[in-house]
Design an enzyme around this catalytic site. Structure first.
Site, short mmCIF file in Angstrom:
data_model
loop_
_atom_site.label_atom_id
_atom_site.label_comp_id
_atom_site.label_asym_id
_atom_site.label_seq_id
_atom_site.Cartn_x
_atom_site.Cartn_y
_atom_site.Cartn_z
N ARG A 14 1.20 2.05 -6.40
CA ARG A 14 0.17 2.07 -6.44
C ARG A 14 -0.50 2.46 -4.42
O ARG A 14 -0.80 2.36 -3.61
CB ARG A 14 -0.49 1.08 -6.82
N ARG A 37 13.18 3.60 -5.73
CA ARG A 37 13.80 3.34 -6.95
C ARG A 37 14.42 4.58 -6.95
O ARG A 37 13.87 6.01 -7.40
CB ARG A 37 14.03 3.05 -7.96
N GLY A 100 4.27 -6.37 2.79
CA GLY A 100 2.90 -5.97 2.12
C GLY A 100 2.54 -7.36 0.37
O GLY A 100 2.41 -7.31 0.43
N ALA A 124 1.20 -10.48 5.34
CA ALA A 124 0.41 -11.21 5.19
C ALA A 124 -0.31 -10.84 3.40
O ALA A 124 -0.08 -9.26 3.09
CB ALA A 124 -1.14 -10.18 5.92
N ASN A 126 -2.51 -10.24 2.42
CA ASN A 126 -3.25 -9.03 2.11
C ASN A 126 -4.52 -9.02 3.39
O ASN A 126 -4.24 -9.16 4.31
CB ASN A 126 -4.74 -9.72 1.76
N HIS A 157 -7.22 -9.45 -10.87
CA HIS A 157 -6.67 -8.48 -10.20
C HIS A 157 -6.36 -7.27 -12.27
O HIS A 157 -6.81 -7.78 -12.94
CB HIS A 157 -5.44 -8.19 -10.17
N LYS A 161 -0.59 -6.16 -12.80
CA LYS A 161 0.04 -7.07 -11.85
C LYS A 161 0.58 -7.99 -12.18
O LYS A 161 -0.06 -8.57 -13.53
CB LYS A 161 -1.67 -7.81 -10.94
P1 NAD Z 1 3.39 -0.49 -8.31
O1 NAD Z 1 4.74 -1.55 -9.35
O2 NAD Z 1 3.02 0.39 -8.21
O3 NAD Z 1 4.37 -0.15 -7.06
C1 NAD Z 1 6.18 -0.44 -6.16
C2 NAD Z 1 6.94 0.43 -5.94
O4 NAD Z 1 8.89 -0.13 -5.66
C3 NAD Z 1 7.27 1.13 -7.80
O5 NAD Z 1 7.31 2.74 -6.91
C4 NAD Z 1 8.53 0.39 -7.92
O6 NAD Z 1 9.08 1.65 -8.17
C5 NAD Z 1 8.96 0.15 -6.26
N1 NAD Z 1 10.18 -0.21 -6.08
C6 NAD Z 1 10.67 -1.40 -7.08
N2 NAD Z 1 11.84 -2.01 -6.86
C7 NAD Z 1 12.06 -1.08 -6.05
C8 NAD Z 1 14.06 -1.73 -5.12
N3 NAD Z 1 14.26 -2.08 -5.50
N4 NAD Z 1 14.11 0.53 -4.44
C9 NAD Z 1 12.77 0.47 -4.07
N5 NAD Z 1 11.75 0.68 -4.72
C10 NAD Z 1 11.66 -0.24 -6.01
O7 NAD Z 1 2.59 -1.85 -7.55
P2 NAD Z 1 2.08 -1.71 -6.49
O8 NAD Z 1 0.55 -2.03 -6.74
O9 NAD Z 1 2.07 -0.84 -5.10
O10 NAD Z 1 2.08 -3.66 -5.50
C11 NAD Z 1 3.23 -3.41 -4.88
C12 NAD Z 1 3.22 -5.10 -4.14
O11 NAD Z 1 2.43 -5.07 -2.92
C13 NAD Z 1 3.19 -6.20 -5.20
O12 NAD Z 1 3.65 -6.87 -4.52
C14 NAD Z 1 1.66 -6.43 -4.71
O13 NAD Z 1 1.01 -7.68 -5.16
C15 NAD Z 1 1.60 -6.21 -3.82
N6 NAD Z 1 0.63 -5.89 -3.15
C16 NAD Z 1 -0.03 -6.38 -1.59
C17 NAD Z 1 -1.24 -6.16 -1.02
C18 NAD Z 1 -1.34 -6.90 0.37
O14 NAD Z 1 -2.44 -6.71 0.88
N7 NAD Z 1 0.01 -7.60 1.19
C19 NAD Z 1 -2.15 -5.14 -1.77
C20 NAD Z 1 -1.99 -4.76 -2.66
C21 NAD Z 1 -0.51 -5.22 -3.54
#
Ligand code: NAD
Length: 268
Positions: A14, A37, A100, A124, A126, A157, A161
């Site tokens: 996402r 992946r 992130g 961060a 966020n 959320h 999540k």
């Molecule tokens: P998601 O599950 O939609 O996406 C994660 C992606 O990482 C997937 O496409 C998955 O296939 C990939 N992935 C997992 N293991 C992997 C590996 N070993 N090698 C390569 N790719 C791999 O999750 P998301 O909603 O995009 O959120 C991802 C992270 O970001 C979460 O920890 C979420 O809490 C965090 N997040 C942070 C912020 C911020 O502003 N800091 C905002 C939103 C989400």
């Protein structure tokens, strides 16, 4: 204008898609690699088509090759285990990182801090500019309201999540705890159930809601006698996180090793 070359780790997720979309639209950012992946369905697809746009000549791969790929900053939105293996590669190849991903244990955070002795890393919970403004407001509110107000953090959320409470909720709690001279480790209360007894005056409580497609809502309540103050942030699109992460990437490129936060990027 300086151009920063970035790679996105977690490209098919996402947040990864939001970063791709933001990067393709942002001046000063060039997306040169996209990784996810090996078993993800977008493997081999052009990143343009992953976000419903024209092809741009960068396809989704499954391994990071910092030695071969010309990126300066790896932008990571994956999961802790994946982040830590990318961290090792970036550290060995002197590439900066914007992290992130959330949900790290204290020991994992120590590993990131240790790597920041060798490379520049911005983390961060966020990356939204609005949330970072809220963090600044929370410190002021806590100092002004003081000990007479009980502090509770409520977050919501989407149903996918996997960590709770959110990293942002924890960062908000940390900001308040610091302003009040408390240790979050000692005063945090995570959820309540059954005969909990009366609330401890110094507690900072966390409540979590999960469901539907909520992108991220956070409210910090300061509950006093006869009034309450609530400071809220509601995200309505992931693009704001992505744009903040890319702003951090442009800021961190070429910087000396260290562990930076979005507050550094914003010059707070
Ligand atoms: P998601 O599950 O939609 O996406 C994660 C992606 O990482 C997937 O496409 C998955 O296939 C990939 N992935 C997992 N293991 C992997 C590996 N070993 N090698 C390569 N790719 C791999 O999750 P998301 O909603 O995009 O959120 C991802 C992270 O970001 C979460 O920890 C979420 O809490 C965090 N997040 C942070 C912020 C911020 O502003 N800091 C905002 C939103 C989400």
């Amino acid at each position: 204008m300086k151009t920063t070359r970035i790679a996105i780790h977690g490209a098919a997720g996402r947040m990864g898609r939001a970063v791709i979309q933001a990067a393709l639209a942002m001046d000063g950012i060039k997306l040169v690699a996209a990784i996810d992946r090996q078993d993800n369905p977008e493997l081999g697809e052009d990143v343009g088509s992953v976000v419903g746009q024209a092809d741009v000549g960068v396809s989704v791969g499954y391994s990071i090759d910092p030695a071969a790929e010309p990126f300066e900053v790896l932008v990571d939105f994956t999961q802790p285990e994946a982040t830590l293996s990318a961290l090792e590669l970036c550290r060995a190849n002197k590439k900066a990182m914007v992290i992130g991903t959330t949900g790290f244990t204290p020991a994992e955070r120590d590993i990131i801090a240790a790597a920041a002795r060798d490379i520049a890393i911005c983390t961060a919970a966020n990356f939204s500019i609005g949330v970072n403004v809220v963090l600044a407001l929370l410190g002021d509110a806590a100092r002004l309201l003081g000990e007479a107000y009980d502090v509770e953090v409520v977050e919501a959320h989407h149903k996918h999540k996997t960590d709770a409470p959110s990293g942002t909720a924890l960062a908000m709690g940390e900001e308040v705890a610091q302003a009040l001279g408390r240790s979050l480790k000692e005063c945090a209360v995570y959820g309540r159930q059954g005969q909990t007894g009366a609330r401890s005056r110094r507690a900072i409580g966390f409540a979590t809601v999960r469901g539907g497609d909520v992108i991220g809502d956070h409210t910090v309540m300061f509950l006093g006698d006869g009034e309450r103050v609530e400071i809220s942030h509601k995200a309505t699109s992931r693009l704001n996180f992505a744009q903040g992460a890319l702003r951090a990437a442009a800021w961190i490129a070429g910087r000396k090793p260290g562990l930076y936060t979005m507050q550094d990027v914003l010059g707070r």
